[in-house]
Scaffold this motif. Sequence first.
Motif, PDB file in Angstrom:
ATOM      1  N   GLY A 233      -7.669  60.896 -35.836  1.00  0.00           N
ATOM      2  CA  GLY A 233      -8.723  61.236 -36.772  1.00  0.00           C
ATOM      3  C   GLY A 233      -8.886  60.264 -37.912  1.00  0.00           C
ATOM      4  O   GLY A 233      -9.130  60.656 -39.060  1.00  0.00           O
ATOM      5  N   ALA A 234      -8.778  58.951 -37.634  1.00  0.00           N
ATOM      6  CA  ALA A 234      -8.939  57.917 -38.655  1.00  0.00           C
ATOM      7  C   ALA A 234     -10.078  56.980 -38.241  1.00  0.00           C
ATOM      8  O   ALA A 234     -10.676  57.128 -37.170  1.00  0.00           O
ATOM      9  CB  ALA A 234      -7.636  57.131 -38.822  1.00  0.00           C
ATOM     10  N   PHE A 235     -10.380  56.016 -39.096  1.00  0.00           N
ATOM     11  CA  PHE A 235     -11.406  55.014 -38.805  1.00  0.00           C
ATOM     12  C   PHE A 235     -10.716  53.747 -38.323  1.00  0.00           C
ATOM     13  O   PHE A 235      -9.842  53.199 -39.011  1.00  0.00           O
ATOM     14  CB  PHE A 235     -12.237  54.722 -40.059  1.00  0.00           C
ATOM     15  N   GLY A 236     -11.080  53.295 -37.136  1.00  0.00           N
ATOM     16  CA  GLY A 236     -10.449  52.114 -36.563  1.00  0.00           C
ATOM     17  C   GLY A 236     -11.473  51.075 -36.163  1.00  0.00           C
ATOM     18  O   GLY A 236     -12.358  51.367 -35.357  1.00  0.00           O
ATOM     19  N   PHE A 237     -11.348  49.875 -36.688  1.00  0.00           N
ATOM     20  CA  PHE A 237     -12.331  48.808 -36.452  1.00  0.00           C
ATOM     21  C   PHE A 237     -11.655  47.596 -35.828  1.00  0.00           C
ATOM     22  O   PHE A 237     -10.689  47.056 -36.366  1.00  0.00           O
ATOM     23  CB  PHE A 237     -12.980  48.405 -37.777  1.00  0.00           C
ATOM     24  N   LYS A 238     -12.153  47.173 -34.655  1.00  0.00           N
ATOM     25  CA  LYS A 238     -11.694  45.929 -34.015  1.00  0.00           C
ATOM     26  C   LYS A 238     -12.738  44.840 -34.267  1.00  0.00           C
ATOM     27  O   LYS A 238     -13.876  44.944 -33.827  1.00  0.00           O
ATOM     28  CB  LYS A 238     -11.534  46.115 -32.506  1.00  0.00           C
ATOM     29  N   PRO A 239     -12.382  43.780 -34.980  1.00  0.00           N
ATOM     30  CA  PRO A 239     -13.347  42.711 -35.255  1.00  0.00           C
ATOM     31  C   PRO A 239     -13.697  41.893 -34.012  1.00  0.00           C
ATOM     32  O   PRO A 239     -13.048  41.994 -32.967  1.00  0.00           O
ATOM     33  CB  PRO A 239     -12.626  41.842 -36.286  1.00  0.00           C
ATOM     34  N   SER A 240     -14.711  41.064 -34.152  1.00  0.00           N
ATOM     35  CA  SER A 240     -15.093  40.130 -33.095  1.00  0.00           C
ATOM     36  C   SER A 240     -13.966  39.150 -32.804  1.00  0.00           C
ATOM     37  O   SER A 240     -13.131  38.856 -33.674  1.00  0.00           O
ATOM     38  CB  SER A 240     -16.323  39.321 -33.500  1.00  0.00           C
ATOM     39  N   ARG A 241     -13.958  38.655 -31.576  1.00  0.00           N
ATOM     40  CA  ARG A 241     -12.981  37.625 -31.195  1.00  0.00           C
ATOM     41  C   ARG A 241     -13.094  36.431 -32.144  1.00  0.00           C
ATOM     42  O   ARG A 241     -14.175  35.858 -32.325  1.00  0.00           O
ATOM     43  CB  ARG A 241     -13.248  37.191 -29.755  1.00  0.00           C
ATOM     44  N   GLY A 242     -11.976  36.069 -32.761  1.00  0.00           N
ATOM     45  CA  GLY A 242     -11.957  34.920 -33.649  1.00  0.00           C
ATOM     46  C   GLY A 242     -12.273  35.236 -35.094  1.00  0.00           C
ATOM     47  O   GLY A 242     -12.176  34.344 -35.952  1.00  0.00           O
ATOM     48  N   ARG A 243     -12.636  36.481 -35.403  1.00  0.00           N
ATOM     49  CA  ARG A 243     -12.979  36.804 -36.799  1.00  0.00           C
ATOM     50  C   ARG A 243     -11.733  36.752 -37.688  1.00  0.00           C
ATOM     51  O   ARG A 243     -11.769  36.205 -38.792  1.00  0.00           O
ATOM     52  CB  ARG A 243     -13.625  38.188 -36.856  1.00  0.00           C
ATOM     53  N   ASN A 244     -10.632  37.325 -37.239  1.00  0.00           N
ATOM     54  CA  ASN A 244      -9.381  37.316 -37.992  1.00  0.00           C
ATOM     55  C   ASN A 244      -8.396  36.343 -37.356  1.00  0.00           C
ATOM     56  O   ASN A 244      -8.412  36.144 -36.140  1.00  0.00           O
ATOM     57  CB  ASN A 244      -8.763  38.718 -38.030  1.00  0.00           C
TER      58      ASN A 244
ATOM     59  N   GLU B 129      -4.188  32.629 -28.907  1.00  0.00           N
ATOM     60  CA  GLU B 129      -5.075  33.653 -28.382  1.00  0.00           C
ATOM     61  C   GLU B 129      -4.212  34.744 -27.751  1.00  0.00           C
ATOM     62  O   GLU B 129      -3.547  34.500 -26.754  1.00  0.00           O
ATOM     63  CB  GLU B 129      -5.999  33.088 -27.303  1.00  0.00           C
ATOM     64  N   GLY B 130      -4.195  35.905 -28.317  1.00  0.00           N
ATOM     65  CA  GLY B 130      -3.473  37.005 -27.707  1.00  0.00           C
ATOM     66  C   GLY B 130      -4.221  37.518 -26.495  1.00  0.00           C
ATOM     67  O   GLY B 130      -5.389  37.910 -26.600  1.00  0.00           O
ATOM     68  N   TRP B 131      -3.563  37.475 -25.338  1.00  0.00           N
ATOM     69  CA  TRP B 131      -4.159  37.965 -24.097  1.00  0.00           C
ATOM     70  C   TRP B 131      -5.532  37.327 -23.836  1.00  0.00           C
ATOM     71  O   TRP B 131      -6.532  38.003 -23.635  1.00  0.00           O
ATOM     72  CB  TRP B 131      -4.283  39.487 -24.114  1.00  0.00           C
ATOM     73  N   GLU B 132      -5.573  36.003 -23.870  1.00  0.00           N
ATOM     74  CA  GLU B 132      -6.811  35.258 -23.584  1.00  0.00           C
ATOM     75  C   GLU B 132      -7.947  35.653 -24.528  1.00  0.00           C
ATOM     76  O   GLU B 132      -9.121  35.621 -24.161  1.00  0.00           O
ATOM     77  CB  GLU B 132      -7.245  35.472 -22.130  1.00  0.00           C
ATOM     78  N   GLY B 133      -7.596  36.006 -25.755  1.00  0.00           N
ATOM     79  CA  GLY B 133      -8.615  36.362 -26.733  1.00  0.00           C
ATOM     80  C   GLY B 133      -8.950  37.834 -26.796  1.00  0.00           C
ATOM     81  O   GLY B 133      -9.807  38.247 -27.579  1.00  0.00           O
ATOM     82  N   ALA B 134      -8.259  38.660 -26.002  1.00  0.00           N
ATOM     83  CA  ALA B 134      -8.540  40.106 -26.023  1.00  0.00           C
ATOM     84  C   ALA B 134      -8.016  40.768 -27.288  1.00  0.00           C
ATOM     85  O   ALA B 134      -8.558  41.780 -27.728  1.00  0.00           O
ATOM     86  CB  ALA B 134      -7.907  40.774 -24.800  1.00  0.00           C
ATOM     87  N   VAL B 135      -6.967  40.214 -27.884  1.00  0.00           N
ATOM     88  CA  VAL B 135      -6.298  40.859 -29.017  1.00  0.00           C
ATOM     89  C   VAL B 135      -6.965  40.474 -30.338  1.00  0.00           C
ATOM     90  O   VAL B 135      -7.301  39.305 -30.568  1.00  0.00           O
ATOM     91  CB  VAL B 135      -4.806  40.472 -29.059  1.00  0.00           C
TER      92      VAL B 135
END
Length: 497
Positions: A182-193, A201-207
């Motif tokens: 029940g929290a807010f979770g945000f995954k940024p675009s590849r390469g943003r962070n 590249e974690g897992w070919e850029g997946a992480v």
Amino acid sequence: MFKEYTQYDALALAALVNAGEVSAKELLDAAVEQANQLNPKLNAIIHRFDERAYAAAQKGLPAGVFNGVPYLLKDLSFYFADEPITMGSRSVNIVPDDDSEIVKRMRATGVNTFGKTNTPEFGLIITTEPKAHGVTHNPFKKGYSSGGSSGGSAAAVSSGIVPMAGAGDGGGSIRFPAAWCGAFGFKPSRGRNPMGPKIGEGWEGAVADHVITRSVRDSAAMLDATSGAEIGAPYVIAPPDGTFLQAAMRAPRQLTIALHQQPLVANTEVDKEVLAVLEKTAKQLEAMGHRVVPAEPNINIEQFWHDFLVVVCAHTAFTIDNIERCYGAQHIQNLEPQTYNMAMLGRSLSAVNLAHAKHGWHDSQYQTGLLLETYDMILCPTVPTPAVKHGVLPPSRMDETLMRSAGLLNKGINMGRFAFSSGMIEKLSAPVLGKMGFTILGNVTGLPAMSLPVGMSKKGLPIGMQLIGRMNDETTLFSIAGEMERAGMFTKPAFEK
């Protein structure tokens, strides 16, 4: 002690510090008391360094946007100098000399880190039940999963120990636990962070690494502080027009949203309560003036999960090999069966297998891109079900025995290739991959995606909905998330239930 601690998000707490109404020490006192009271029940935090945090508060923290805010880091990819990192494994105990780049940027915001949160071994499973540190309980219901792999961080945020915590996402590992806690979770675009300097590249850029938060604006403000290319970054992407925080505070334009209802892993059923929350969310978005239209990405779901698993297994093999090379064989002698087997599978694959999988990823990226030519974003469930009980998602004892046997057989024959071709891997991975039927898309494509806490099951367990945006368009996602939060669509965190 500052008794109103849990009533404020991170930005508001920092504002109180800056105004002199409360000190960084008083905030840390409150967080430590929360942790002392709640963590024995949750097991969200597996390593504490309170004295170091008190010393930092006494010395004076950086005067950043989160000045004095108590903070936790996931015990996986976040290297915090002079504090051990175990990666959720009985075999790993590394004490880094330096911070990872994203930790440097997070610390510059003024957060006061006092612990590391629980995670499954190497973040390889979507429930936080490692043999190294034990299970993390869902703050809404003891005995239920908090999700993974950022389950410790999500539980700490939802329970009120901290307003936000560091998290990482390779197959849904920010969004998945955010949905179940029940929290807010945000995954940024590849390469943003940044991911470095230890990882390119974690897992070919997946992480992608970021945070789990209670409020939208905290997530946006942290991304403003941490985003941008580092030295040697594999990607350099355009900065936003303005700030993410500004985007979170303003209403978006009228959006056209694709309603994605079919999981991208075969034979996955979506719980009726989850579908009901999806329908309700779509109607609420339409009432706000947005268009929601049923539309599915044209993706080969039989190939989709296979391509993802090939990449993850290959990188698991690399991780194990790299740890052995850098730190010695003693660090990989007590791996969990599923980790050992994923590494075994990865070693059995060829470079051609990996190239084929990456080609499949490109096709998924292209097909999703075509869909997003017509639609501004995609709405779908975050997870097909509410949280499950502990023991449901980790391999059973029988499965572990099968995995160990496969590992022994692999010394004589190529059991890894046989496991893929025979369907054994599909059978063993189905319980986990099925739960990831909506989140993997964001990792394979690299698109920004977020889980919003907008529903509850009849058992009192949170249900999250996911929005996936266009590449590098975190701005629009933050705008609509802020609009939904202000409209009262978010459910209350566990400490307010």
